[in-house]
Scaffold this motif. Structure first.
Motif, mmCIF file in Angstrom:
data_model
loop_
_atom_site.group_PDB
_atom_site.id
_atom_site.type_symbol
_atom_site.label_atom_id
_atom_site.label_comp_id
_atom_site.label_asym_id
_atom_site.label_seq_id
_atom_site.Cartn_x
_atom_site.Cartn_y
_atom_site.Cartn_z
ATOM 1 N N CYS A 115 53.380 45.252 48.822
ATOM 2 C CA CYS A 115 52.204 44.597 48.224
ATOM 3 C C CYS A 115 51.055 44.577 49.224
ATOM 4 O O CYS A 115 51.132 43.894 50.247
ATOM 5 N N TRP A 116 50.036 45.354 48.923
ATOM 6 C CA TRP A 116 48.875 45.470 49.826
ATOM 7 C C TRP A 116 47.646 45.728 48.972
ATOM 8 O O TRP A 116 47.697 46.569 48.062
ATOM 9 N N HIS A 117 46.549 45.052 49.271
ATOM 10 C CA HIS A 117 45.324 45.237 48.477
ATOM 11 C C HIS A 117 44.735 46.634 48.662
ATOM 12 O O HIS A 117 44.042 47.157 47.797
ATOM 13 N N SER A 118 44.988 47.226 49.840
ATOM 14 C CA SER A 118 44.413 48.533 50.142
ATOM 15 C C SER A 118 45.395 49.625 49.691
ATOM 16 O O SER A 118 46.595 49.416 49.698
ATOM 17 N N GLN A 119 44.880 50.761 49.333
ATOM 18 C CA GLN A 119 45.718 51.848 48.807
ATOM 19 C C GLN A 119 46.568 51.385 47.620
ATOM 20 O O GLN A 119 47.668 51.901 47.387
ATOM 21 N N ALA A 120 46.078 50.392 46.880
ATOM 22 C CA ALA A 120 46.704 49.995 45.612
ATOM 23 C C ALA A 120 45.956 50.732 44.502
ATOM 24 O O ALA A 120 44.739 50.910 44.589
ATOM 25 N N PRO A 121 46.664 51.175 43.448
ATOM 26 C CA PRO A 121 45.977 51.926 42.396
ATOM 27 C C PRO A 121 45.179 50.988 41.494
ATOM 28 O O PRO A 121 45.589 49.850 41.259
ATOM 29 N N ARG A 122 44.062 51.489 40.989
ATOM 30 C CA ARG A 122 43.216 50.638 40.148
ATOM 31 C C ARG A 122 43.949 50.160 38.895
ATOM 32 O O ARG A 122 43.769 49.034 38.455
ATOM 33 N N TRP A 123 44.806 51.012 38.302
ATOM 34 C CA TRP A 123 45.479 50.641 37.047
ATOM 35 C C TRP A 123 46.266 49.341 37.181
ATOM 36 O O TRP A 123 46.447 48.619 36.206
ATOM 37 N N PHE A 124 46.711 49.059 38.403
ATOM 38 C CA PHE A 124 47.575 47.903 38.624
ATOM 39 C C PHE A 124 46.912 46.600 38.169
ATOM 40 O O PHE A 124 47.576 45.679 37.699
ATOM 41 N N PHE A 125 45.602 46.544 38.305
ATOM 42 C CA PHE A 125 44.880 45.293 38.067
ATOM 43 C C PHE A 125 44.131 45.265 36.736
ATOM 44 O O PHE A 125 43.519 44.263 36.398
ATOM 45 N N THR A 126 44.140 46.380 36.013
ATOM 46 C CA THR A 126 43.287 46.464 34.826
ATOM 47 C C THR A 126 44.067 46.824 33.561
ATOM 48 O O THR A 126 45.140 47.433 33.631
ATOM 49 N N ASP A 127 43.481 46.443 32.411
ATOM 50 C CA ASP A 127 44.101 46.800 31.128
ATOM 51 C C ASP A 127 43.488 48.105 30.610
ATOM 52 O O ASP A 127 42.682 48.739 31.304
ATOM 53 N N SER A 128 43.851 48.476 29.376
ATOM 54 C CA SER A 128 43.407 49.774 28.851
ATOM 55 C C SER A 128 41.896 49.838 28.659
ATOM 56 O O SER A 128 41.321 50.913 28.562
ATOM 57 N N GLU A 129 41.246 48.668 28.608
ATOM 58 C CA GLU A 129 39.777 48.656 28.491
ATOM 59 C C GLU A 129 39.083 48.537 29.844
ATOM 60 O O GLU A 129 37.866 48.398 29.921
ATOM 61 N N GLY A 130 39.879 48.521 30.884
ATOM 62 C CA GLY A 130 39.291 48.428 32.215
ATOM 63 C C GLY A 130 39.024 47.006 32.682
ATOM 64 O O GLY A 130 38.439 46.787 33.740
ATOM 65 N N LYS A 131 39.441 46.026 31.888
ATOM 66 C CA LYS A 131 39.246 44.614 32.298
ATOM 67 C C LYS A 131 40.413 44.133 33.141
ATOM 68 O O LYS A 131 41.542 44.591 32.972
ATOM 69 N N ASP A 132 40.136 43.172 34.007
ATOM 70 C CA ASP A 132 41.212 42.615 34.838
ATOM 71 C C ASP A 132 42.313 42.012 33.965
ATOM 72 O O ASP A 132 42.025 41.306 32.993
ATOM 73 N N VAL A 133 43.544 42.281 34.323
ATOM 74 C CA VAL A 133 44.674 41.666 33.615
ATOM 75 C C VAL A 133 44.803 40.197 34.038
ATOM 76 O O VAL A 133 44.185 39.766 35.011
ATOM 77 N N ASN A 134 45.612 39.435 33.324
ATOM 78 C CA ASN A 134 45.808 38.030 33.709
ATOM 79 C C ASN A 134 46.971 37.884 34.694
ATOM 80 O O ASN A 134 47.645 38.857 35.038
ATOM 81 N N ARG A 135 47.176 36.656 35.133
ATOM 82 C CA ARG A 135 48.208 36.344 36.131
ATOM 83 C C ARG A 135 49.596 36.837 35.687
ATOM 84 O O ARG A 135 50.318 37.463 36.460
ATOM 85 N N GLU A 136 49.950 36.573 34.460
ATOM 86 C CA GLU A 136 51.295 36.937 33.986
ATOM 87 C C GLU A 136 51.513 38.450 34.032
ATOM 88 O O GLU A 136 52.556 38.927 34.470
ATOM 89 N N VAL A 137 50.519 39.173 33.575
ATOM 90 C CA VAL A 137 50.651 40.635 33.569
ATOM 91 C C VAL A 137 50.740 41.173 34.997
ATOM 92 O O VAL A 137 51.586 42.023 35.310
ATOM 93 N N LEU A 138 49.904 40.652 35.861
ATOM 94 C CA LEU A 138 49.918 41.177 37.229
ATOM 95 C C LEU A 138 51.228 40.836 37.935
ATOM 96 O O LEU A 138 51.801 41.678 38.653
ATOM 97 N N LEU A 139 51.730 39.639 37.712
ATOM 98 C CA LEU A 139 53.027 39.278 38.312
ATOM 99 C C LEU A 139 54.145 40.164 37.760
ATOM 100 O O LEU A 139 55.024 40.606 38.512
ATOM 101 N N ALA A 140 54.092 40.429 36.466
ATOM 102 C CA ALA A 140 55.125 41.289 35.858
ATOM 103 C C ALA A 140 55.060 42.699 36.451
ATOM 104 O O ALA A 140 56.091 43.321 36.735
ATOM 105 N N ARG A 141 53.848 43.197 36.677
ATOM 106 C CA ARG A 141 53.707 44.534 37.270
ATOM 107 C C ARG A 141 54.207 44.551 38.711
ATOM 108 O O ARG A 141 54.864 45.505 39.144
ATOM 109 N N LEU A 142 53.871 43.491 39.434
ATOM 110 C CA LEU A 142 54.318 43.397 40.825
ATOM 111 C C LEU A 142 55.847 43.376 40.878
ATOM 112 O O LEU A 142 56.468 44.080 41.684
ATOM 113 N N LYS A 143 56.442 42.594 40.006
ATOM 114 C CA LYS A 143 57.904 42.494 39.970
ATOM 115 C C LYS A 143 58.536 43.845 39.617
ATOM 116 O O LYS A 143 59.491 44.280 40.265
ATOM 117 N N GLN A 144 57.982 44.510 38.628
ATOM 118 C CA GLN A 144 58.504 45.817 38.224
ATOM 119 C C GLN A 144 58.405 46.822 39.369
ATOM 120 O O GLN A 144 59.348 47.568 39.654
#
Ligand code: XIL
Length: 348
Positions: A96-125
Protein backbone atom coordinates in the motif's frame (compact mmCIF):
# COMPACT_ATOMS: atom_id res chain seq x y z
CA UNK A 1 35.77 -19.11 -17.00
CA UNK A 2 32.56 -18.75 -15.00
CA UNK A 3 31.11 -15.28 -14.84
CA UNK A 4 31.66 -15.07 -11.10
CA UNK A 5 35.34 -15.91 -11.48
CA UNK A 6 35.69 -13.20 -14.11
CA UNK A 7 34.12 -10.70 -11.81
CA UNK A 8 36.57 -11.29 -9.04
CA UNK A 9 39.67 -12.28 -10.99
CA UNK A 10 39.89 -8.77 -12.32
CA UNK A 11 39.95 -7.00 -9.00
CA UNK A 12 42.46 -6.78 -6.22
CA UNK A 13 39.94 -7.47 -3.50
CA UNK A 14 39.84 -11.16 -4.31
CA UNK A 15 40.61 -12.09 -0.72
CA UNK A 16 37.72 -10.07 0.68
CA UNK A 17 34.82 -11.71 2.37
CA UNK A 18 31.51 -11.33 0.63
CA UNK A 19 28.74 -9.27 2.20
CA UNK A 20 26.63 -12.33 2.92
CA UNK A 21 29.53 -14.14 4.60
CA UNK A 22 30.64 -11.14 6.62
CA UNK A 23 27.12 -10.62 8.01
CA UNK A 24 26.03 -14.24 8.40
CA UNK A 25 25.81 -13.88 12.19
CA UNK A 26 24.00 -10.53 11.98
CA UNK A 27 21.36 -10.15 9.27
CA UNK A 28 20.67 -10.94 5.62
CA UNK A 29 22.19 -8.43 3.21
CA UNK A 30 19.80 -7.67 0.38
CA UNK A 31 19.54 -5.79 -2.89
CA UNK A 32 16.68 -4.30 -4.90
CA UNK A 33 16.30 -5.94 -8.29
CA UNK A 34 14.50 -5.73 -11.61
CA UNK A 35 14.17 -8.77 -13.90
CA UNK A 36 17.00 -7.43 -16.09
CA UNK A 37 19.41 -7.86 -13.14
CA UNK A 38 18.73 -11.60 -12.97
CA UNK A 39 20.97 -12.74 -15.80
CA UNK A 40 24.57 -12.05 -16.80
CA UNK A 41 27.23 -10.51 -14.55
CA UNK A 42 24.73 -8.78 -12.25
CA UNK A 43 23.05 -12.08 -11.44
CA UNK A 44 26.46 -13.56 -10.60
CA UNK A 45 27.28 -10.65 -8.35
CA UNK A 46 23.90 -10.92 -6.62
CA UNK A 47 24.31 -14.66 -5.96
CA UNK A 48 27.84 -14.18 -4.71
CA UNK A 49 27.24 -11.22 -2.39
CA UNK A 50 23.62 -11.09 -1.26
CA UNK A 51 21.20 -13.41 0.51
CA UNK A 52 18.05 -11.33 0.17
CA UNK A 53 16.34 -9.53 -2.72
CA UNK A 54 13.52 -7.00 -2.98
CA UNK A 55 11.67 -6.24 -6.23
CA UNK A 56 12.53 -2.64 -7.02
CA UNK A 57 9.21 -1.99 -8.80
CA UNK A 58 7.60 -5.28 -9.81
CA UNK A 59 5.30 -5.70 -6.78
CA UNK A 60 4.11 -2.12 -6.47
CA UNK A 61 0.38 -1.56 -6.91
CA UNK A 62 0.52 -0.05 -10.40
CA UNK A 63 3.04 -2.41 -11.99
CA UNK A 64 1.48 -5.59 -10.56
CA UNK A 65 -2.20 -4.60 -10.67
CA UNK A 66 -2.65 -2.27 -13.66
CA UNK A 67 -6.40 -2.87 -14.04
CA UNK A 68 -9.06 -3.98 -11.60
CA UNK A 69 -9.34 -7.49 -13.01
CA UNK A 70 -5.84 -7.90 -14.34
CA UNK A 71 -2.59 -8.65 -12.59
CA UNK A 72 0.80 -8.56 -14.24
CA UNK A 73 2.63 -11.35 -12.40
CA UNK A 74 5.46 -11.91 -14.84
CA UNK A 75 8.18 -9.71 -13.37
CA UNK A 76 7.34 -10.46 -9.75
CA UNK A 77 7.25 -14.19 -10.48
CA UNK A 78 10.67 -14.03 -12.13
CA UNK A 79 12.15 -12.31 -9.09
CA UNK A 80 10.56 -14.69 -6.58
CA UNK A 81 11.66 -17.71 -8.66
CA UNK A 82 15.23 -16.40 -8.73
CA UNK A 83 15.18 -16.10 -4.95
CA UNK A 84 13.68 -19.53 -4.36
CA UNK A 85 16.01 -21.24 -6.88
CA UNK A 86 19.12 -19.68 -5.40
CA UNK A 87 18.26 -19.89 -1.71
CA UNK A 88 17.94 -16.12 -1.47
CA UNK A 89 15.27 -14.62 0.80
CA UNK A 90 12.66 -12.32 -0.74
CA UNK A 91 11.27 -9.12 0.86
CA UNK A 92 7.98 -7.90 -0.56
CA UNK A 93 7.66 -4.23 -1.53
CA UNK A 94 5.03 -2.85 -1.19
CA UNK A 95 1.33 -3.51 -0.55
CA UNK A 96 0.00 0.00 0.00
CA UNK A 97 1.68 3.16 -1.27
CA UNK A 98 0.21 6.38 -2.65
CA UNK A 99 2.96 6.58 -5.28
CA UNK A 100 3.02 4.21 -8.26
CA UNK A 101 -0.60 3.31 -7.41
CA UNK A 102 -2.88 2.96 -10.46
CA UNK A 103 -5.55 5.60 -10.97
CA UNK A 104 -8.33 2.98 -11.33
CA UNK A 105 -7.82 2.00 -7.70
CA UNK A 106 -9.42 5.20 -6.44
CA UNK A 107 -12.04 5.89 -9.10
CA UNK A 108 -15.31 4.46 -10.42
CA UNK A 109 -16.33 3.94 -14.05
CA UNK A 110 -17.22 7.64 -14.34
CA UNK A 111 -13.87 8.73 -13.00
CA UNK A 112 -15.23 9.85 -9.62
CA UNK A 113 -13.56 8.93 -6.35
CA UNK A 114 -14.91 5.73 -4.84
CA UNK A 115 -16.15 5.69 -1.24
CA UNK A 116 -14.45 4.25 1.85
CA UNK A 117 -16.10 0.83 1.56
CA UNK A 118 -15.12 0.34 -2.06
CA UNK A 119 -11.55 1.45 -1.50
CA UNK A 120 -11.14 -0.80 1.53
CA UNK A 121 -12.58 -3.73 -0.43
CA UNK A 122 -10.11 -3.08 -3.26
CA UNK A 123 -7.22 -2.80 -0.83
CA UNK A 124 -8.21 -6.07 0.81
CA UNK A 125 -8.56 -7.84 -2.54
CA UNK A 126 -5.21 -6.53 -3.72
CA UNK A 127 -3.35 -7.55 -0.57
CA UNK A 128 -5.07 -10.92 -0.55
CA UNK A 129 -4.27 -11.74 -4.17
CA UNK A 130 -0.65 -10.63 -4.06
CA UNK A 131 0.20 -12.20 -0.70
CA UNK A 132 -1.60 -15.45 -1.47
CA UNK A 133 0.38 -15.92 -4.67
CA UNK A 134 3.72 -15.62 -2.87
CA UNK A 135 2.77 -17.07 0.50
CA UNK A 136 5.65 -18.92 2.09
CA UNK A 137 8.12 -17.44 -0.39
CA UNK A 138 8.24 -13.88 0.93
CA UNK A 139 9.46 -13.65 4.50
CA UNK A 140 8.77 -9.95 5.12
CA UNK A 141 6.53 -7.31 3.57
CA UNK A 142 6.56 -3.53 3.50
CA UNK A 143 2.83 -3.30 4.15
CA UNK A 144 2.42 0.47 4.13
CA UNK A 145 5.00 2.76 2.56
CA UNK A 146 5.58 6.49 3.16
CA UNK A 147 2.31 7.35 4.95
CA UNK A 148 3.89 10.23 6.89
CA UNK A 149 4.60 13.70 5.41
CA UNK A 150 8.01 15.37 5.81
CA UNK A 151 6.57 18.74 6.76
CA UNK A 152 3.48 20.20 8.39
CA UNK A 153 1.72 19.30 11.60
CA UNK A 154 -0.24 16.22 10.57
CA UNK A 155 0.98 12.70 11.21
CA UNK A 156 -0.63 11.38 8.06
CA UNK A 157 0.19 12.18 4.45
CA UNK A 158 -2.90 13.52 2.66
CA UNK A 159 -2.98 10.67 0.19
CA UNK A 160 -6.03 9.25 -1.56
CA UNK A 161 -5.98 6.36 0.91
CA UNK A 162 -6.07 8.77 3.84
CA UNK A 163 -8.61 11.13 2.35
CA UNK A 164 -11.06 8.45 1.25
CA UNK A 165 -10.67 5.90 4.05
CA UNK A 166 -9.24 7.83 6.99
CA UNK A 167 -6.25 6.98 9.17
CA UNK A 168 -7.39 3.41 9.77
CA UNK A 169 -6.43 2.38 6.23
CA UNK A 170 -3.03 1.65 7.74
CA UNK A 171 -4.41 -0.60 10.45
CA UNK A 172 -6.63 -2.36 7.92
CA UNK A 173 -3.73 -3.02 5.56
CA UNK A 174 -1.76 -4.72 8.34
CA UNK A 175 -4.78 -6.77 9.40
CA UNK A 176 -5.50 -7.94 5.85
CA UNK A 177 -1.84 -8.87 5.39
CA UNK A 178 -1.58 -10.79 8.66
CA UNK A 179 -4.75 -12.74 7.91
CA UNK A 180 -3.27 -14.01 4.64
CA UNK A 181 0.19 -14.94 5.92
CA UNK A 182 0.54 -15.00 9.71
CA UNK A 183 4.20 -16.04 9.33
CA UNK A 184 5.24 -12.99 7.31
CA UNK A 185 7.01 -10.17 9.13
CA UNK A 186 5.09 -6.97 8.52
CA UNK A 187 6.80 -3.58 8.28
CA UNK A 188 5.88 0.08 8.14
CA UNK A 189 8.46 1.62 5.77
CA UNK A 190 9.52 5.25 5.29
CA UNK A 191 12.37 7.62 4.34
CA UNK A 192 13.89 10.62 6.15
CA UNK A 193 13.41 8.65 9.37
CA UNK A 194 16.32 10.42 11.09
CA UNK A 195 14.65 13.82 10.89
CA UNK A 196 13.55 14.63 14.44
CA UNK A 197 10.08 15.73 13.38
CA UNK A 198 9.45 12.85 11.02
CA UNK A 199 10.77 10.24 13.45
CA UNK A 200 8.37 11.58 16.09
CA UNK A 201 5.43 11.30 13.69
CA UNK A 202 6.33 7.76 12.67
CA UNK A 203 6.63 6.92 16.36
CA UNK A 204 3.09 8.19 16.94
CA UNK A 205 1.72 6.30 13.96
CA UNK A 206 3.35 3.04 15.05
CA UNK A 207 2.46 3.56 18.73
CA UNK A 208 -1.22 3.81 17.86
CA UNK A 209 -0.99 0.55 15.94
CA UNK A 210 0.82 -1.20 18.78
CA UNK A 211 -1.68 0.08 21.36
CA UNK A 212 -4.47 -1.46 19.31
CA UNK A 213 -2.57 -4.74 18.94
CA UNK A 214 -2.38 -4.33 15.19
CA UNK A 215 0.01 -6.98 13.78
CA UNK A 216 3.09 -4.89 12.97
CA UNK A 217 6.51 -6.43 13.50
CA UNK A 218 8.96 -3.81 12.42
CA UNK A 219 9.86 -0.44 10.98
CA UNK A 220 11.77 -0.09 7.73
CA UNK A 221 14.24 2.77 7.61
CA UNK A 222 14.57 3.21 3.87
CA UNK A 223 18.11 4.51 4.27
CA UNK A 224 18.23 6.86 1.30
CA UNK A 225 21.07 8.74 2.91
CA UNK A 226 24.06 10.75 1.72
CA UNK A 227 27.68 11.30 2.66
CA UNK A 228 26.41 14.16 4.87
CA UNK A 229 23.69 12.35 6.79
CA UNK A 230 22.56 10.87 9.10
CA UNK A 231 24.92 11.23 12.06
CA UNK A 232 25.53 8.12 14.12
CA UNK A 233 23.56 9.66 16.99
CA UNK A 234 20.55 10.34 14.75
CA UNK A 235 20.62 6.82 13.37
CA UNK A 236 20.91 5.27 16.83
CA UNK A 237 18.01 7.38 18.01
CA UNK A 238 15.81 5.95 15.26
CA UNK A 239 16.87 2.36 15.89
CA UNK A 240 16.37 2.71 19.67
CA UNK A 241 13.03 4.45 19.34
CA UNK A 242 11.54 1.51 17.46
CA UNK A 243 13.47 -1.22 19.33
CA UNK A 244 12.07 0.14 22.61
CA UNK A 245 8.58 -0.51 21.25
CA UNK A 246 9.50 -4.16 20.74
CA UNK A 247 9.85 -3.77 16.99
CA UNK A 248 12.48 -5.05 14.60
CA UNK A 249 14.29 -2.53 12.41
CA UNK A 250 15.36 -3.20 8.83
CA UNK A 251 17.24 -0.85 6.58
CA UNK A 252 15.22 -1.50 3.45
CA UNK A 253 16.57 0.75 0.66
CA UNK A 254 20.13 1.70 1.49
CA UNK A 255 22.18 4.04 -0.66
CA UNK A 256 24.65 6.80 0.21
CA UNK A 257 24.40 9.60 -2.32
CA UNK A 258 27.52 11.68 -2.94
CA UNK A 259 25.34 14.81 -3.13
CA UNK A 260 23.47 16.70 -0.42
CA UNK A 261 20.21 14.86 0.24
CA UNK A 262 17.02 16.15 -1.35
CA UNK A 263 13.75 14.24 -1.24
CA UNK A 264 11.80 16.16 -3.90
CA UNK A 265 12.30 15.89 -7.64
CA UNK A 266 13.61 19.07 -9.29
CA UNK A 267 15.06 20.23 -12.57
CA UNK A 268 18.79 20.05 -13.24
CA UNK A 269 20.64 23.30 -12.65
CA UNK A 270 23.80 24.68 -14.22
CA UNK A 271 25.65 23.92 -10.97
CA UNK A 272 24.63 20.24 -10.86
CA UNK A 273 27.69 18.37 -12.05
CA UNK A 274 27.97 14.58 -12.16
CA UNK A 275 31.19 14.09 -10.23
CA UNK A 276 32.77 11.54 -7.94
CA UNK A 277 35.84 13.12 -6.41
CA UNK A 278 38.41 11.37 -4.19
CA UNK A 279 37.09 13.41 -1.32
CA UNK A 280 33.55 12.16 -1.92
CA UNK A 281 34.87 8.61 -2.15
CA UNK A 282 36.70 8.94 1.19
CA UNK A 283 33.71 10.48 2.88
CA UNK A 284 31.44 7.79 1.50
CA UNK A 285 33.76 5.02 2.73
CA UNK A 286 33.83 6.45 6.23
CA UNK A 287 30.07 6.91 6.19
CA UNK A 288 29.38 3.34 5.10
CA UNK A 289 31.73 2.08 7.81
CA UNK A 290 29.90 4.10 10.45
CA UNK A 291 26.51 2.86 9.21
CA UNK A 292 27.47 -0.82 9.33
CA UNK A 293 29.30 -0.43 12.66
CA UNK A 294 26.00 0.90 13.97
CA UNK A 295 23.87 -1.83 12.40
CA UNK A 296 26.10 -4.47 14.04
CA UNK A 297 25.89 -2.70 17.37
CA UNK A 298 22.15 -3.35 17.30
CA UNK A 299 22.43 -7.04 16.49
CA UNK A 300 19.10 -8.67 17.18
CA UNK A 301 17.17 -5.46 16.50
CA UNK A 302 18.50 -4.78 13.00
CA UNK A 303 17.23 -7.87 11.19
CA UNK A 304 17.98 -6.97 7.58
CA UNK A 305 19.87 -4.45 5.43
CA UNK A 306 18.98 -4.07 1.76
CA UNK A 307 20.77 -1.93 -0.84
CA UNK A 308 18.64 -0.08 -3.37
CA UNK A 309 20.22 -1.30 -6.66
CA UNK A 310 23.21 -3.43 -7.48
CA UNK A 311 26.05 -1.15 -8.55
CA UNK A 312 27.00 2.39 -9.59
CA UNK A 313 26.55 1.34 -13.21
CA UNK A 314 22.91 2.21 -12.81
CA UNK A 315 20.89 3.37 -9.83
CA UNK A 316 17.57 5.15 -9.41
CA UNK A 317 19.54 8.15 -8.06
CA UNK A 318 20.88 8.75 -11.61
CA UNK A 319 17.41 10.15 -12.26
CA UNK A 320 16.23 11.26 -8.86
CA UNK A 321 15.97 13.86 -7.43
CA UNK A 322 17.77 15.48 -10.37
CA UNK A 323 17.15 13.87 -13.78
CA UNK A 324 20.42 13.20 -15.60
CA UNK A 325 22.78 13.79 -12.66
CA UNK A 326 24.75 10.60 -12.16
CA UNK A 327 25.22 9.40 -8.59
CA UNK A 328 27.68 6.87 -7.12
CA UNK A 329 25.81 5.60 -4.09
CA UNK A 330 26.57 1.86 -3.83
CA UNK A 331 29.36 -0.54 -2.79
CA UNK A 332 30.14 -1.80 -6.30
CA UNK A 333 31.48 0.48 -9.05
CA UNK A 334 30.44 0.81 -12.68
CA UNK A 335 32.40 -2.37 -13.54
CA UNK A 336 30.86 -4.25 -10.59
CA UNK A 337 34.09 -4.13 -8.62
CA UNK A 338 33.96 -3.58 -4.87
CA UNK A 339 34.72 0.05 -3.97
CA UNK A 340 36.81 1.27 -1.06
CA UNK A 341 33.62 1.57 0.98
CA UNK A 342 33.13 -2.19 0.61
CA UNK A 343 36.32 -2.88 2.62
CA UNK A 344 35.13 -0.96 5.64
CA UNK A 345 31.82 -2.80 5.53
CA UNK A 346 33.16 -6.38 5.43
CA UNK A 347 36.27 -5.96 7.61
CA UNK A 348 35.47 -5.69 11.29
C1 XIL B 1 11.95 3.81 -6.84
C2 XIL B 1 12.56 2.92 -7.92
O1 XIL B 1 13.90 2.66 -7.57
C3 XIL B 1 12.49 3.59 -9.28
O2 XIL B 1 12.90 2.69 -10.28
C4 XIL B 1 11.07 4.07 -9.55
O3 XIL B 1 11.06 4.81 -10.75
C5 XIL B 1 10.54 4.93 -8.42
O4 XIL B 1 10.65 4.20 -7.20
N1 XIL B 1 11.13 4.81 -1.92
C6 XIL B 1 10.59 3.57 -2.18
C7 XIL B 1 10.97 2.87 -3.43
O5 XIL B 1 9.90 3.00 -1.33
O6 XIL B 1 9.93 2.07 -3.92
C8 XIL B 1 11.42 3.85 -4.50
O7 XIL B 1 11.87 3.10 -5.64
C9 XIL B 1 12.49 4.76 -3.97
C10 XIL B 1 11.96 5.57 -2.81
Amino acid sequence: MAASATLFASNDLLAQKTLREAYKDYFPVGVAVAPRNLSGPEAELIKQQFNSITPENAMKMGPIHPEENRYNWQDADAIVDFGVTNGIKVRGHTLCWHSQAPRWFFTDSEGKDVNREVLLARLKQHITDVMTRYKGKIYAWDVVNEAVPDTGKGIYRESKFYKIIGEDYIQKAFEYAHAIDPEAKLFYNDYNTESTAKRAKIYQLVKKLKDKNVPIHGVGLQGHWSIYEPSQAELEKSIKTFADMGLAVQVTELDVSVYAKEHERRAKKETDKSVYTDEMMEKQSAHYKMLFDTFRKYKGTVTGVTFWNVSDRSSWLDNFPVPGRKDYPLLFDESYKPKRAFEGVVNF
